[in-house]
Enzyme design. Structure first.
Site, PDB file in Angstrom:
ATOM      1  N   ASP A   1       1.820  -5.748   2.989  1.00  0.00           N
ATOM      2  CA  ASP A   1       1.343  -4.417   2.656  1.00  0.00           C
ATOM      3  C   ASP A   1       0.259  -4.444   1.586  1.00  0.00           C
ATOM      4  O   ASP A   1       0.199  -5.361   0.764  1.00  0.00           O
ATOM      5  CB  ASP A   1       2.497  -3.546   2.149  1.00  0.00           C
ATOM      6  CG  ASP A   1       3.572  -3.320   3.197  1.00  0.00           C
ATOM      7  OD1 ASP A   1       3.251  -3.435   4.391  1.00  0.00           O
ATOM      8  OD2 ASP A   1       4.719  -3.023   2.807  1.00  0.00           O
ATOM      9  N   LYS A   2      -0.557  -3.425   1.575  1.00  0.00           N
ATOM     10  CA  LYS A   2      -1.621  -3.272   0.582  1.00  0.00           C
ATOM     11  C   LYS A   2      -1.099  -3.431  -0.846  1.00  0.00           C
ATOM     12  O   LYS A   2      -1.695  -4.131  -1.668  1.00  0.00           O
ATOM     13  CB  LYS A   2      -2.271  -1.902   0.745  1.00  0.00           C
ATOM     14  CG  LYS A   2      -3.227  -1.498  -0.369  1.00  0.00           C
ATOM     15  CD  LYS A   2      -3.807  -0.115  -0.102  1.00  0.00           C
ATOM     16  CE  LYS A   2      -4.696   0.344  -1.257  1.00  0.00           C
ATOM     17  NZ  LYS A   2      -4.034   1.236  -2.187  1.00  0.00           N
TER      18      LYS A   2
END
Length: 307
Positions: free
Chosen positions: A139-140
Protein backbone atom coordinates in the site's frame (compact mmCIF):
# COMPACT_ATOMS: atom_id res chain seq x y z
CA UNK A 1 -3.44 -1.39 -23.18
CA UNK A 2 -2.60 -3.33 -20.02
CA UNK A 3 -1.58 -6.98 -19.91
CA UNK A 4 -2.08 -9.05 -16.77
CA UNK A 5 -1.31 -12.61 -15.77
CA UNK A 6 -3.15 -14.33 -12.91
CA UNK A 7 -2.70 -17.89 -11.68
CA UNK A 8 -5.64 -19.77 -10.18
CA UNK A 9 -4.91 -21.19 -6.74
CA UNK A 10 -6.41 -24.20 -4.99
CA UNK A 11 -9.20 -22.14 -3.42
CA UNK A 12 -10.15 -20.80 -6.87
CA UNK A 13 -11.00 -24.26 -8.19
CA UNK A 14 -14.53 -24.30 -9.54
CA UNK A 15 -14.90 -20.52 -9.58
CA UNK A 16 -16.28 -18.93 -12.75
CA UNK A 17 -13.64 -17.12 -14.79
CA UNK A 18 -15.66 -13.87 -14.94
CA UNK A 19 -16.06 -13.82 -11.16
CA UNK A 20 -12.37 -14.62 -10.62
CA UNK A 21 -11.14 -11.82 -12.87
CA UNK A 22 -13.52 -9.16 -11.52
CA UNK A 23 -12.56 -10.09 -7.95
CA UNK A 24 -8.87 -9.70 -8.75
CA UNK A 25 -8.97 -6.55 -10.88
CA UNK A 26 -10.27 -3.56 -8.97
CA UNK A 27 -11.34 -1.52 -11.97
CA UNK A 28 -13.32 -4.19 -13.85
CA UNK A 29 -17.00 -5.01 -13.32
CA UNK A 30 -18.23 -8.52 -14.03
CA UNK A 31 -20.11 -7.32 -17.13
CA UNK A 32 -16.94 -5.66 -18.46
CA UNK A 33 -15.02 -8.90 -17.89
CA UNK A 34 -17.65 -10.84 -19.82
CA UNK A 35 -17.29 -8.46 -22.78
CA UNK A 36 -13.52 -8.92 -22.72
CA UNK A 37 -13.94 -12.70 -22.68
CA UNK A 38 -16.31 -12.53 -25.66
CA UNK A 39 -13.75 -10.42 -27.52
CA UNK A 40 -10.99 -12.94 -26.88
CA UNK A 41 -9.04 -10.55 -24.66
CA UNK A 42 -9.13 -12.86 -21.63
CA UNK A 43 -7.65 -16.32 -22.14
CA UNK A 44 -7.06 -19.38 -19.95
CA UNK A 45 -3.90 -21.30 -20.70
CA UNK A 46 -3.70 -19.23 -23.93
CA UNK A 47 -7.08 -20.54 -25.14
CA UNK A 48 -10.44 -18.83 -25.62
CA UNK A 49 -13.06 -19.69 -23.04
CA UNK A 50 -16.64 -18.72 -22.14
CA UNK A 51 -17.69 -16.63 -19.15
CA UNK A 52 -18.98 -19.69 -17.32
CA UNK A 53 -15.65 -21.55 -17.57
CA UNK A 54 -14.82 -23.13 -14.19
CA UNK A 55 -11.23 -22.69 -13.10
CA UNK A 56 -8.82 -25.46 -12.18
CA UNK A 57 -5.86 -25.06 -9.85
CA UNK A 58 -2.85 -23.82 -11.81
CA UNK A 59 -4.82 -22.30 -14.68
CA UNK A 60 -2.98 -19.30 -16.13
CA UNK A 61 -5.35 -16.44 -16.88
CA UNK A 62 -4.05 -13.76 -19.23
CA UNK A 63 -5.94 -10.55 -19.86
CA UNK A 64 -5.54 -7.60 -22.19
CA UNK A 65 -7.35 -4.55 -20.83
CA UNK A 66 -7.87 -1.63 -23.25
CA UNK A 67 -6.71 1.76 -22.04
CA UNK A 68 -9.55 4.04 -20.91
CA UNK A 69 -7.38 6.94 -22.01
CA UNK A 70 -3.95 7.55 -23.45
CA UNK A 71 -1.48 8.21 -20.66
CA UNK A 72 2.26 8.60 -21.08
CA UNK A 73 4.21 7.17 -18.16
CA UNK A 74 7.40 9.18 -17.87
CA UNK A 75 10.66 8.08 -16.28
CA UNK A 76 11.44 10.36 -13.36
CA UNK A 77 14.70 10.93 -11.51
CA UNK A 78 13.34 9.97 -8.10
CA UNK A 79 15.90 8.65 -5.57
CA UNK A 80 15.61 4.92 -4.92
CA UNK A 81 16.84 3.05 -1.85
CA UNK A 82 18.24 0.02 -3.68
CA UNK A 83 18.97 -2.94 -1.43
CA UNK A 84 20.07 -5.35 -4.18
CA UNK A 85 20.24 -5.38 -7.96
CA UNK A 86 21.45 -7.64 -10.74
CA UNK A 87 20.46 -8.32 -14.36
CA UNK A 88 17.25 -10.09 -13.32
CA UNK A 89 15.81 -8.31 -10.29
CA UNK A 90 15.95 -5.13 -8.27
CA UNK A 91 15.03 -5.04 -4.57
CA UNK A 92 14.12 -1.63 -3.17
CA UNK A 93 13.00 -0.12 0.11
CA UNK A 94 9.82 1.86 -0.65
CA UNK A 95 9.19 4.90 1.55
CA UNK A 96 5.86 5.54 3.21
CA UNK A 97 3.65 7.71 1.02
CA UNK A 98 4.94 6.49 -2.36
CA UNK A 99 2.43 4.85 -4.72
CA UNK A 100 3.80 1.67 -6.33
CA UNK A 101 2.38 2.02 -9.85
CA UNK A 102 0.51 4.69 -11.85
CA UNK A 103 -3.28 4.81 -11.60
CA UNK A 104 -6.00 7.43 -11.73
CA UNK A 105 -4.75 10.46 -9.84
CA UNK A 106 -1.20 9.12 -9.55
CA UNK A 107 0.58 9.14 -12.92
CA UNK A 108 3.83 10.58 -11.60
CA UNK A 109 5.96 10.23 -8.50
CA UNK A 110 5.36 6.47 -8.30
CA UNK A 111 7.83 3.65 -7.81
CA UNK A 112 7.33 2.72 -11.48
CA UNK A 113 8.36 6.23 -12.60
CA UNK A 114 11.50 5.87 -10.49
CA UNK A 115 12.27 2.34 -11.73
CA UNK A 116 11.88 3.41 -15.36
CA UNK A 117 14.52 6.10 -14.85
CA UNK A 118 16.87 3.82 -12.89
CA UNK A 119 16.52 0.68 -15.04
CA UNK A 120 15.81 2.16 -18.45
CA UNK A 121 14.16 -0.45 -20.66
CA UNK A 122 15.28 -3.30 -18.42
CA UNK A 123 11.92 -4.07 -16.80
CA UNK A 124 9.53 -6.95 -17.45
CA UNK A 125 6.49 -6.20 -19.58
CA UNK A 126 4.13 -8.90 -18.34
CA UNK A 127 1.90 -6.54 -16.36
CA UNK A 128 1.69 -3.94 -19.10
CA UNK A 129 3.04 -0.46 -19.63
CA UNK A 130 1.51 0.97 -16.44
CA UNK A 131 3.15 -1.67 -14.25
CA UNK A 132 6.50 -2.59 -15.83
CA UNK A 133 8.52 -4.85 -13.55
CA UNK A 134 5.88 -4.92 -10.81
CA UNK A 135 5.48 -8.44 -9.43
CA UNK A 136 3.75 -7.53 -6.15
CA UNK A 137 2.90 -4.33 -4.34
CA UNK A 138 2.37 -2.80 -0.94
CA UNK A 139 0.00 0.00 0.00
CA UNK A 140 0.94 3.64 -0.52
CA UNK A 141 1.14 4.26 3.23
CA UNK A 142 3.05 1.05 3.98
CA UNK A 143 6.84 1.24 3.84
CA UNK A 144 9.31 -1.53 3.12
CA UNK A 145 10.79 -4.07 0.74
CA UNK A 146 9.61 -4.82 -2.79
CA UNK A 147 11.20 -6.88 -5.55
CA UNK A 148 10.72 -5.95 -9.21
CA UNK A 149 11.56 -8.03 -12.27
CA UNK A 150 13.90 -6.79 -15.00
CA UNK A 151 12.82 -9.38 -17.57
CA UNK A 152 9.79 -11.56 -18.28
CA UNK A 153 11.43 -14.81 -17.19
CA UNK A 154 12.27 -13.38 -13.78
CA UNK A 155 8.72 -12.06 -13.51
CA UNK A 156 7.16 -15.44 -14.27
CA UNK A 157 9.41 -17.23 -11.78
CA UNK A 158 8.63 -14.78 -8.97
CA UNK A 159 4.91 -14.80 -9.79
CA UNK A 160 4.86 -18.60 -9.46
CA UNK A 161 6.49 -18.35 -6.03
CA UNK A 162 3.85 -15.84 -4.97
CA UNK A 163 1.12 -18.13 -6.24
CA UNK A 164 2.35 -21.15 -4.26
CA UNK A 165 3.00 -19.01 -1.14
CA UNK A 166 6.69 -19.88 -0.93
CA UNK A 167 7.94 -16.29 -0.64
CA UNK A 168 8.85 -15.11 2.87
CA UNK A 169 7.09 -11.85 3.77
CA UNK A 170 7.30 -10.47 7.30
CA UNK A 171 5.78 -7.15 8.33
CA UNK A 172 6.01 -5.10 11.51
CA UNK A 173 3.07 -3.14 12.87
CA UNK A 174 1.69 -1.39 15.94
CA UNK A 175 -1.86 -2.35 16.85
CA UNK A 176 -4.48 -0.92 19.13
CA UNK A 177 -5.07 -2.89 22.32
CA UNK A 178 -3.13 -5.45 24.29
CA UNK A 179 -2.94 -8.68 22.32
CA UNK A 180 -3.14 -11.34 25.04
CA UNK A 181 -1.75 -14.29 23.09
CA UNK A 182 1.99 -14.31 22.34
CA UNK A 183 1.23 -15.57 18.84
CA UNK A 184 -1.68 -16.67 16.73
CA UNK A 185 -3.11 -17.15 13.25
CA UNK A 186 -5.97 -15.40 11.48
CA UNK A 187 -7.43 -17.63 8.75
CA UNK A 188 -10.35 -15.72 7.24
CA UNK A 189 -11.26 -15.28 3.53
CA UNK A 190 -10.97 -11.82 2.00
CA UNK A 191 -12.91 -10.28 -0.84
CA UNK A 192 -14.17 -6.93 -2.06
CA UNK A 193 -16.47 -5.12 0.33
CA UNK A 194 -19.87 -5.25 -1.46
CA UNK A 195 -20.73 -1.76 -0.18
CA UNK A 196 -17.37 -0.16 -1.07
CA UNK A 197 -15.15 -1.80 -3.70
CA UNK A 198 -12.17 0.30 -2.59
CA UNK A 199 -12.20 -1.66 0.66
CA UNK A 200 -11.70 -5.33 1.48
CA UNK A 201 -13.79 -7.38 3.89
CA UNK A 202 -14.01 -10.79 5.52
CA UNK A 203 -16.39 -12.71 3.28
CA UNK A 204 -17.10 -16.27 2.18
CA UNK A 205 -18.97 -15.08 -0.91
CA UNK A 206 -16.33 -14.48 -3.58
CA UNK A 207 -13.60 -14.35 -0.97
CA UNK A 208 -10.20 -16.01 -1.25
CA UNK A 209 -8.48 -17.79 1.59
CA UNK A 210 -6.19 -15.45 3.52
CA UNK A 211 -3.84 -16.51 6.31
CA UNK A 212 -1.81 -14.23 8.59
CA UNK A 213 0.50 -15.53 11.33
CA UNK A 214 1.21 -12.93 14.01
CA UNK A 215 3.64 -12.74 16.92
CA UNK A 216 3.74 -10.20 19.75
CA UNK A 217 7.10 -8.43 20.09
CA UNK A 218 6.32 -5.84 22.80
CA UNK A 219 3.29 -4.70 24.77
CA UNK A 220 2.66 -1.10 25.80
CA UNK A 221 -0.62 -1.39 27.65
CA UNK A 222 -3.06 0.08 25.14
CA UNK A 223 -0.88 -0.78 22.14
CA UNK A 224 1.09 -3.79 20.87
CA UNK A 225 4.14 -4.07 18.61
CA UNK A 226 3.78 -7.19 16.50
CA UNK A 227 5.17 -8.98 13.48
CA UNK A 228 2.94 -10.58 10.87
CA UNK A 229 4.07 -13.27 8.45
CA UNK A 230 1.95 -13.70 5.36
CA UNK A 231 1.03 -17.18 4.20
CA UNK A 232 -1.09 -15.57 1.50
CA UNK A 233 -0.83 -12.04 0.14
CA UNK A 234 -4.26 -10.49 -0.35
CA UNK A 235 -4.99 -6.78 -0.69
CA UNK A 236 -5.02 -5.09 2.75
CA UNK A 237 -4.68 -8.54 4.35
CA UNK A 238 -2.91 -7.60 7.59
CA UNK A 239 -5.03 -4.49 8.07
CA UNK A 240 -8.34 -6.32 7.67
CA UNK A 241 -7.29 -9.40 9.63
CA UNK A 242 -6.04 -7.49 12.66
CA UNK A 243 -9.12 -5.27 12.63
CA UNK A 244 -11.31 -8.39 12.50
CA UNK A 245 -9.89 -9.65 15.83
CA UNK A 246 -10.30 -6.28 17.52
CA UNK A 247 -6.76 -4.94 17.02
CA UNK A 248 -6.75 -2.51 14.06
CA UNK A 249 -3.43 -1.00 13.08
CA UNK A 250 -2.45 2.31 14.58
CA UNK A 251 -2.98 5.05 11.99
CA UNK A 252 -5.42 3.03 9.86
CA UNK A 253 -8.49 5.20 9.35
CA UNK A 254 -9.95 2.84 6.73
CA UNK A 255 -10.29 -0.24 8.94
CA UNK A 256 -10.01 1.49 12.29
CA UNK A 257 -11.12 4.74 13.90
CA UNK A 258 -11.23 8.07 12.08
CA UNK A 259 -9.63 9.60 15.16
CA UNK A 260 -6.01 8.54 15.62
CA UNK A 261 -3.68 9.35 18.55
CA UNK A 262 -0.16 10.80 18.43
CA UNK A 263 -1.07 13.08 15.53
CA UNK A 264 -0.81 10.25 13.01
CA UNK A 265 -2.32 11.42 9.71
CA UNK A 266 -0.24 9.51 7.16
CA UNK A 267 -1.82 6.08 7.34
CA UNK A 268 -1.20 2.75 9.04
CA UNK A 269 1.96 2.04 11.03
CA UNK A 270 3.04 -0.94 8.94
CA UNK A 271 6.45 -1.85 7.52
CA UNK A 272 7.45 -4.69 5.16
CA UNK A 273 10.67 -5.66 6.92
CA UNK A 274 11.68 -9.05 5.47
CA UNK A 275 11.42 -10.49 1.96
CA UNK A 276 12.85 -13.84 0.93
CA UNK A 277 12.58 -15.85 -2.30
CA UNK A 278 14.40 -18.19 -4.67
CA UNK A 279 16.39 -16.13 -7.18
CA UNK A 280 14.76 -16.66 -10.61
CA UNK A 281 17.98 -17.69 -12.37
CA UNK A 282 20.51 -18.49 -9.63
CA UNK A 283 17.95 -20.77 -7.96
CA UNK A 284 19.33 -19.83 -4.55
CA UNK A 285 17.29 -18.59 -1.60
CA UNK A 286 17.91 -14.90 -0.90
CA UNK A 287 16.54 -12.90 2.03
CA UNK A 288 16.54 -9.14 2.46
CA UNK A 289 15.78 -6.98 5.49
CA UNK A 290 14.79 -3.36 5.88
CA UNK A 291 15.16 -1.46 9.18
CA UNK A 292 12.14 0.27 10.67
CA UNK A 293 11.68 3.84 9.38
CA UNK A 294 12.70 6.67 11.69
CA UNK A 295 9.09 7.69 12.40
CA UNK A 296 8.22 4.10 13.37
CA UNK A 297 11.20 3.93 15.75
CA UNK A 298 10.30 7.26 17.36
CA UNK A 299 6.76 6.05 17.97
CA UNK A 300 8.11 2.90 19.68
CA UNK A 301 10.30 5.06 21.93
CA UNK A 302 7.29 7.19 22.83
CA UNK A 303 5.20 4.12 23.67
CA UNK A 304 7.98 2.63 25.78
CA UNK A 305 8.11 5.88 27.73
CA UNK A 306 4.38 5.58 28.50
CA UNK A 307 4.65 2.11 30.10
Amino acid sequence: MERYTLIAEKEDTGKRIDVFVSDNMDSLSRSMVQKLIEGGEILVNEKNIKSNYKLRCGDMVSAIIPDPENVDIVAEDIPLDVIYEDEDIIVVNKPKGMVVHPAAGHFSGTLVNALMYHCGESLSGINGELRPGIVHRIDKDTSGILVSAKNDNAHRELAMQLADHSITRIYYAICFGNIKEDNGTVDKPLGRNPKDRKKMAITDKGGRRAVTHYKVLERYGKYTLMQAQLETGRTHQIRVHMSSIGHPLLGDKVYGSEKQPFGINDGQVLHAGVLGFIHPTKKEYMEFRSPLPEGFEKLIDKLRGMK
